[in-house]
Motif scaffolding. Structure first.
Motif, short mmCIF file in Angstrom:
data_model
loop_
_atom_site.label_atom_id
_atom_site.label_comp_id
_atom_site.label_asym_id
_atom_site.label_seq_id
_atom_site.Cartn_x
_atom_site.Cartn_y
_atom_site.Cartn_z
N ALA A 505 23.35 -48.88 24.10
CA ALA A 505 23.33 -49.06 22.65
C ALA A 505 22.31 -48.13 22.00
CB ALA A 505 23.00 -50.52 22.32
N LEU A 506 21.18 -47.94 22.70
CA LEU A 506 20.11 -47.09 22.17
C LEU A 506 20.59 -45.64 22.03
CD1 LEU A 506 17.27 -47.96 21.43
CD2 LEU A 506 16.49 -47.20 23.66
N VAL A 507 21.26 -45.16 23.07
CA VAL A 507 21.75 -43.77 23.03
C VAL A 507 22.76 -43.61 21.90
CG1 VAL A 507 22.86 -41.92 24.35
CG2 VAL A 507 21.39 -43.55 25.52
N GLU A 508 23.62 -44.63 21.76
CA GLU A 508 24.61 -44.57 20.68
C GLU A 508 23.93 -44.57 19.32
OE1 GLU A 508 27.32 -47.76 21.50
OE2 GLU A 508 28.30 -46.63 23.13
N ALA A 509 22.88 -45.40 19.19
CA ALA A 509 22.18 -45.50 17.92
C ALA A 509 21.57 -44.15 17.51
CB ALA A 509 21.10 -46.57 18.00
N TYR A 510 21.15 -43.35 18.48
CA TYR A 510 20.58 -42.04 18.18
C TYR A 510 21.66 -40.97 18.00
CZ TYR A 510 15.68 -43.21 18.42
OH TYR A 510 14.45 -43.72 18.14
N GLY A 511 22.89 -41.38 18.18
CA GLY A 511 24.00 -40.46 18.00
C GLY A 511 23.99 -39.31 18.99
N ILE A 512 23.52 -39.60 20.18
CA ILE A 512 23.45 -38.54 21.19
C ILE A 512 24.59 -38.69 22.18
CG2 ILE A 512 22.05 -37.77 23.18
CD1 ILE A 512 19.68 -37.88 21.27
N SER A 513 25.20 -37.58 22.52
CA SER A 513 26.34 -37.63 23.44
C SER A 513 25.89 -38.07 24.82
CB SER A 513 26.98 -36.24 23.51
OG SER A 513 27.77 -36.16 24.67
N SER A 514 26.66 -38.97 25.41
CA SER A 514 26.27 -39.47 26.74
C SER A 514 26.32 -38.35 27.79
CB SER A 514 27.19 -40.62 27.15
OG SER A 514 28.53 -40.19 27.13
N SER A 515 27.04 -37.27 27.49
CA SER A 515 27.12 -36.18 28.47
C SER A 515 25.77 -35.46 28.61
CB SER A 515 28.21 -35.19 28.07
OG SER A 515 27.84 -34.60 26.84
N LEU A 516 24.85 -35.69 27.66
CA LEU A 516 23.54 -35.04 27.74
C LEU A 516 22.53 -35.86 28.55
CD1 LEU A 516 23.07 -33.70 24.08
CD2 LEU A 516 23.17 -32.35 26.19
N ILE A 517 22.93 -37.04 28.96
CA ILE A 517 21.97 -37.93 29.64
C ILE A 517 22.42 -38.19 31.08
CG2 ILE A 517 20.79 -40.17 29.61
CD1 ILE A 517 20.13 -38.57 27.13
N GLU A 518 21.45 -38.03 31.98
CA GLU A 518 21.68 -38.40 33.37
C GLU A 518 20.68 -39.52 33.71
OE1 GLU A 518 22.04 -35.67 37.21
OE2 GLU A 518 19.96 -35.91 36.60
N PHE A 519 21.15 -40.51 34.45
CA PHE A 519 20.22 -41.55 34.91
C PHE A 519 19.95 -41.37 36.39
CE2 PHE A 519 22.00 -43.64 31.10
CZ PHE A 519 20.80 -43.83 30.42
N GLU A 520 18.66 -41.45 36.76
CA GLU A 520 18.29 -41.32 38.17
C GLU A 520 18.01 -42.71 38.73
OE1 GLU A 520 15.03 -38.65 38.77
OE2 GLU A 520 16.02 -36.98 37.73
N VAL A 521 18.68 -43.01 39.84
CA VAL A 521 18.41 -44.29 40.50
C VAL A 521 18.10 -44.01 41.97
CG1 VAL A 521 19.92 -45.59 38.96
CG2 VAL A 521 20.86 -44.66 41.05
N THR A 522 17.27 -44.87 42.57
CA THR A 522 16.93 -44.64 43.98
C THR A 522 17.82 -45.51 44.86
OG1 THR A 522 15.29 -46.37 44.01
CG2 THR A 522 14.51 -44.18 43.42
#
Ligand code: C2E
Ligand code: CA
Ligand code: CA
Length: 656
Positions: A505-522
């Protein structure tokens, strides 16, 4: 009897006897006998003073004397509960003696008006008898005695006494009947009430027992554990107070006076549940409880705290070494295979111990044992760790950090830095990893791996993640040329559906494309609950985010599940290029890069610090790198300057 049983039986039902009619009458009867005793002793004296010696005197004094002694005997017997029949017989005897006395007195000196004595005694018998048959007998004897004198009366007096005697008989019997009926009703009601009370007490003891024991393993539960602990503290403090009276132990023998708190947590219980199902998991817990129970027979109280956690209070220990030996033996025993529903199941257990000091607050000591348990888990599980001074210091620091974290204004105190990620072919910066920094007014600057871990353990990490995500997004929003960002997620975030939803929801609220974000998980974060983690990763992947598997190769390295995960990148852990002289490391590195290729995902090498490690990365065939050689993590401003071509480090690389 154990402490727990004592706790339960303390409130257990008392064995209550029923109230009989005789028991209700007992105080009245005691008074009845005492009054007769008093009456007859007075009569003995009066007769002595007023009568002349002779046959009459001796006859009357004998009757009076016997009645007096019998009355005393009756009063004496009535001080304790008697059998109903005995009471009845005593009373009947007394009544007969009373009638006998009146009869003898009248026989010696007859006066018609004295016949009323029989009527008075009938009334008395009616009131004082415990059963109707007894009053019927006594009243009958009294009236027969009266009748025996009727021949001495003239016609008029005879008819007057006839009516009087008849009236007395009827009313006495009526009194006797209704009085007993009323009293037996009271007794019955009383008995019923007692029975109900006793049932209720039994039930409440049963409920208490249930509330103190764990329904699955039947071991004492968490609540019982704290009860037992309180009891241990009380006993220990009492023993200290009485220490002077206790005989000194022989000098060459250590006193067995140490009490230890041992926290046990199974290793890999969740996996048993996942692989074999919950039923087997339950059976395993029961089997473990049985082994613990056997151990407890050597001087310990074992409780199940919930899930796969068990607490023990071990008493009568002489030394640290002894405790360690006993725990090691217990862990070895617990690690033996279990045969459940025809299948062999294995599980191990970790133990955290603290020497219990009854004078210190219990909760602090429990959290110390918990700290030792955490250390045991971290050091590789299936082992015993005793809480020591070093732990004490570390735990103190940890607590300070945790307290500061809880009270922190994260929006102000947290900041983010960015570490560029470089493509090896053309040295192009293709992204940046967002890393958290925390400077607290209370505890200063704490390295992220330290505060993130503490935040994870105390359930505060999602607050941090949300602030980091927001700060990163705010920066990204302001950049003309958008650079893809990698953001770290913790195990806690990954296991929480609301956290994942909030992040999206936060990313959407900033109007940023999800393709610009990568999540790192271990991998470690995934292992807590692979199914849950997979579901949430799918959720993120479906929303268009990239997923990188962080610190790859450093964890469980159970690669079998990799195919089923929506991973787009492997971030190979920096430990593989830490030691360039190790030929094995280079080979493993190559195969990890190869594995990424097979899986069809890209591969980034972390920790490229110098030219040698860069060479290794190139030789292994990595496409992407990240490390101090290219850049330290830096502020957003510095990153933008570097991207605009003003950063000396990156310029140098590009030139090279
Ligand atoms: P990580 O995710 O593996 O992050 C990389 C860490 O390696 C960073 O440390 C980075 O500064 C360091 N590093 C980068 N290049 C080199 C190098 O060439 N040599 C060496 N020796 N180290 C290098 P940092 O920033 O101290 O972060 C440490 C760990 O803290 C991170 O490891 C990550 O696990 C955690 N962390 C940091 N920020 C966050 C965050 O926002 N959320 C979460 N969940 N964890 C974070
Ligand atoms: Ca990372
Ligand atoms: Ca990493």
């Amino acid at each position: 009897m154990g402490i727990l049983e004592r706790q339960i039986s303390a409130t257990g039902s008392a064995n209550m006897a029923k109230t009989s009619l005789g028991e209700i009458y007992r105080p009245i009867l005691r008074g009845y006998f005492l009054v007769y005793a008093l009456y007859y002793v007075i009569m003995l004296g009066l007769n002595w003073l007023t009568m002349e010696y002779g046959r009459s005197f001796f006859a009357l004094q004998s009757a009076t004397g016997v009645a007096f002694v019998f009355a005393l005997l009756g009063a004496w017997r009535m001080r304790k509960p008697e059998k109903d029949v005995a009471t009845e017989l005593l009373l009947l005897g007394m009544n007969l003696l009373v009638v006998c006395n009146v009869w003898v007195a009248l026989y010696i000196g007859f006066l018609p008006e004295k016949l009323t004595y029989f009527i008075i005694t009938s009334m008395l018998f009616a009131l004082a008898s415990t059963t109707f048959r007894q009053s019927l007998a006594s009243i009958s004897v009294s009236l027969i005695a009266l009748v025996s004198f009727l021949d001495r009366l003239d016609g008029a007096t005879l008819s007057a006494f006839g009516f009087l005697a008849f009236g007395a008989a009827i009313s006495s019997l009526a009194i006797a009947f209704y009085l007993r009926k009323a009293i037996s009703r009271i007794a019955h009601a009383n008995n019923q009430a007692r029975e109900e009370l006793s049932d209720a007490q039994e039930l409440s003891a049963e409920m208490r027992e249930q509330s103190l024991s764990d329904s699955l393993t039947k071991l004492p539960n968490r609540r019982a554990f704290f009860g037992i602990l309180r009891e241990v503290v009380r006993t220990a403090l009492e023993t200290t107070l009485n220490a002077d009276e206790v005989q000194a132990e022989p000098l060459d023998e250590k006193p067995r006076d140490q009490t230890w708190l041992v926290l046990l947590d199974l290793d890999g219980f969740k996996a048993v549940n996942d692989v074999h199902g919950h039923k087997t998991g339950d059976l395993l817990l029961i089997a473990i409880a049985d082994r613990l129970r056997a151990f407890a027979q050597t001087g310990a109280h074992v409780s199940r705290m919930g899930g796969d956690e068990f607490n023990m209070i071990v008493t009568g220990i002489a030394s640290e070494t002894e405790l360690r030996e006993r725990c090691t033996a217990l862990l070895r025993e617990l690690a033996q295979p279990y045969i459940l529903e025809g299948r062999q199941v294995r599980v191990s257990c970790s133990a955290g111990c603290v020497r219990f000091d009854p004078a210190q607050p219990s909760d602090a000591q429990i959290s110390n044992a918990d700290y030792a348990l955490m250390v045991a888990k971290k050091q590789g599980k299936n082992q015993t760790v005793l809480f020591d001074e070093e732990h004490e210091h570390a735990a103190k620091v940890r607590l300070e950090i945790e307290t500061a974290l809880r009270g922190a204004n994260l929006a102000d105190e947290l900041s983010v830095v960015f570490q560029p990620q470089v493509r090896l072919g053309d040295n192009e910066v293709v992204g940046a990893e967002v890393l958290a920094r925390w400077t607290s007014p209370a505890v200063g600057t704490i390295p992220p791996d330290q505060f993130i871990k503490i935040a994870e353990e105390s359930g505060l990490v999602t607050n941090i993640t949300l602030v980091v995500v927001e700060k990163a997004l705010r920066e990204l929003q302001g950049w003309d040329q958008k650079l893809p960002l990698s953001i770290n997620l913790s195990a806690h975030d990954l296991m929480s559906d609301p956290a994942v939803e909030q992040i999206i929801a936060l990313v959407e609220a900033y109007g940023i494309s999800s393709s610009l974000i990568e999540f790192e998980v271990t991998e470690t974060a995934m292992m807590a609950d692979v199914q849950k983690a997979t579901a949430n990763l799918m959720r993120l992947s479906d929303a268009g985010y990239s997923i990188a598997l962080d610190d790859f190769g450093s964890g469980y390295s159970n690669f079998s599940y990799l195919r089923s995960l929506p991973i787009t990148r492997l971030k190979v852990d920096r430990s593989f290029i830490e030691d360039p002289s190790d030929p094995m490391a280079e080979r493993v590195l190559s195969s990890l890069v190869g594995m990424a290729r097979v899986l069809g995902v890209n591969c980034l090498l972390e920790g490229v610090e110098d030219e040698i490690s860069l060479l290794m990365a190139k030789r292994a065939g990595a496409e992407l790198v990240q490390g101090y050689l290219f850049s330290q993590p830096m502020s957003a401003t510095d990153l933008r300057r570097a991207l605009a071509g003003h950063s000396p480090l990156i310029e140098q690389r590009e030139a090279g």
